[in-house]
Motif scaffolding. Structure first.
Motif, mmCIF file in Angstrom:
data_model
loop_
_atom_site.group_PDB
_atom_site.id
_atom_site.type_symbol
_atom_site.label_atom_id
_atom_site.label_comp_id
_atom_site.label_asym_id
_atom_site.label_seq_id
_atom_site.Cartn_x
_atom_site.Cartn_y
_atom_site.Cartn_z
ATOM 1 N N VAL A 178 0.905 -1.236 0.003
ATOM 2 C CA VAL A 178 0.053 -0.128 0.020
ATOM 3 C C VAL A 178 0.999 1.200 0.182
ATOM 4 N N ALA A 179 0.805 2.153 -0.808
ATOM 5 C CA ALA A 179 1.365 3.317 -1.135
ATOM 6 C C ALA A 179 0.763 4.839 -0.760
ATOM 7 N N HIS A 180 1.206 5.338 -0.080
ATOM 8 C CA HIS A 180 1.262 6.686 0.391
ATOM 9 C C HIS A 180 1.404 7.547 -0.916
ATOM 10 N N ALA A 181 0.316 8.252 -1.503
ATOM 11 C CA ALA A 181 0.768 8.917 -2.894
ATOM 12 C C ALA A 181 -0.149 10.158 -2.858
ATOM 13 N N VAL A 182 0.265 11.412 -2.765
ATOM 14 C CA VAL A 182 -0.536 12.681 -2.843
ATOM 15 C C VAL A 182 -0.704 13.211 -4.148
ATOM 16 N N THR A 183 0.194 12.930 -5.149
ATOM 17 C CA THR A 183 0.290 13.991 -6.285
ATOM 18 C C THR A 183 0.240 12.873 -7.519
ATOM 19 N N PRO A 184 -0.205 13.476 -8.606
ATOM 20 C CA PRO A 184 -0.188 12.654 -9.954
ATOM 21 C C PRO A 184 1.139 11.980 -10.223
ATOM 22 N N GLY A 185 2.274 12.825 -9.861
ATOM 23 C CA GLY A 185 3.518 12.279 -10.015
ATOM 24 C C GLY A 185 3.728 10.910 -9.077
#
Length: 356
Positions: A178-185
């Motif tokens: 499970v990955a924390h990701a808060v931008t499109p990049g």
């Protein structure tokens, strides 16, 4: 053995004829209600709700979560492991599935500001095995990875090669990532690494059609945590908070319209910066998912069977023979008023009545 008599089973789908449910710690029998096909169900039963993204700190908020119908919490960032073990052994709170400490770059915000152990810093692809060994020894059920976007922030970030090493290594051990990701990049880096679940949703930019298409094609799961994105926007963006949150909702709407698999999570926590309450916030999240285009039935599944299937929790999320007896009982049909979900008449966890 306990029996719930003359009830409708609901998991977002059309209810069939009333049934009687026999259960101990697991469901042992589901049979037609004694009144027959002409019987009128007196109550409605749902699988216990699953919050797919929380953080653990103290017991009282977890009791609140249980009373509001949450029977499983997926911890995506708690240390030390001994605290997680303490909560796992507590029968008076929801069941705990945990990643413990998340993998991040050395010098990350998680380590330098939030106080996570230095062992959670991964120095490169060759360090992935050491981190995964540490997490397995700590009893982790899944692996959490912090993905930062070097083009959007100056904080240390794991490179894609390291991300792939963590994902591939976890997969080889039978563990989801499970990955924390808060931008499109950050989303694109997670997709390049092959993570199973992206958690959070961008509120600073729209997801591209190419990114959304790749999410759908790969079957990557998204847990948007809209309640947390709302809290962060209000804490950081002042007058721009409403427009940022509207963008986050529109990203979820685009994901849903494209056919992405979306599950309900909150990032519930007790931090002073952007606190999100355990329990009540999941019901807020379901409301936001409905605002983003989900039907009530789809929203319910995102916190029950859909969440369980996405996270490989084969023993819960549905009411079937052999599943954990995590059961919520309601006097009226939640599909007619999703707000009813906030106050179950009874909550059963593993066959034990804990509220009602």
């Amino acid at each position: 053995m306990t029996i719930l008599r003359n009830v409708h089973i609901i998991d977002g789908d059309a209810a069939g004829d009333p049934v009687d449910i026999d259960f101990g710690d697991t469901t042992t029998s589901i049979r037609p209600a004694e009144g027959g096909t002409g019987a009128v169900a007196e109550r409605y039963v749902l699988p216990g709700l699953i919050d797919t993204h929380v953080h653990l700190k103290s017991r009282a908020p977890l009791v609140d979560a249980l009373r509001s119908g949450l029977t499983t919490l997926v911890d995506l960032g708690t240390h030390p492991d001994s605290l997680v073990d303490e909560f796992r052994s507590d029968r008076g709170i929801p069941a705990i599935i945990s990643a413990g400490s998340a993998a991040s770059a050395p010098g990350s915000t998680q380590i330098e500001v939030m106080g996570f152990p230095v062992e959670s810093g991964v120095t490169g692809p060759e360090d992935a095995v050491r981190f995964l060994d540490w997490r397995e020894a700590g009893g982790a059920d899944l692996i959490k990875i912090i993905i930062e976007d070097p083009d959007a922030t100056e904080v240390p970030a794991l490179d894609v090669e390291t991300l792939r090493a963590l994902v591939d290594g976890a997969r080889g051990r039978g563990l989801l990532t499970v990955a924390h990701a808060v931008t499109p990049g950050a989303y694109d880096r997670g997709l390049a690494a092959g993570v199973n679940v992206l958690t959070h949703v961008p509120f600073g930019a729209r997801l591209s059609e190419a990114t959304i298409s790749r999410i759908v094609t790969t079957g990557t799961i998204v847990s948007p945590t809209l309640v947390m994105m709302r809290a962060i926007a209000e804490a950081r963006l002042g007058d721009h908070a409403d427009s940022a949150f509207a963008l986050a909702v529109s990203n979820v709407r685009a994901l849903h319209a494209a056919g992405a698999r979306i599950i309900a999570g909150t990032d519930a926590n007790e931090t002073p910066f952007a606190p999100v309450p355990h329990g009540a916030s999941l019901h807020d999240e379901l409301g936001y998912l409905i605002e983003a285009g989900m039907t009530v039935a789809e929203a319910i599944r995102s916190a029950t069977s859909g969440a369980a299937v996405a996270l490989g929790l084969d023993d819960r999320g549905r009411i079937v023979d052999g599943a954990r007896a995590d059961l919520l009982v309601f006097e009226t049909d939640p599909r007619d008023d999703v707000g009813v979900l906030r106050a179950p008449a009874e909550v059963w966890v593993g066959g034990a009545l804990v509220s009602g």
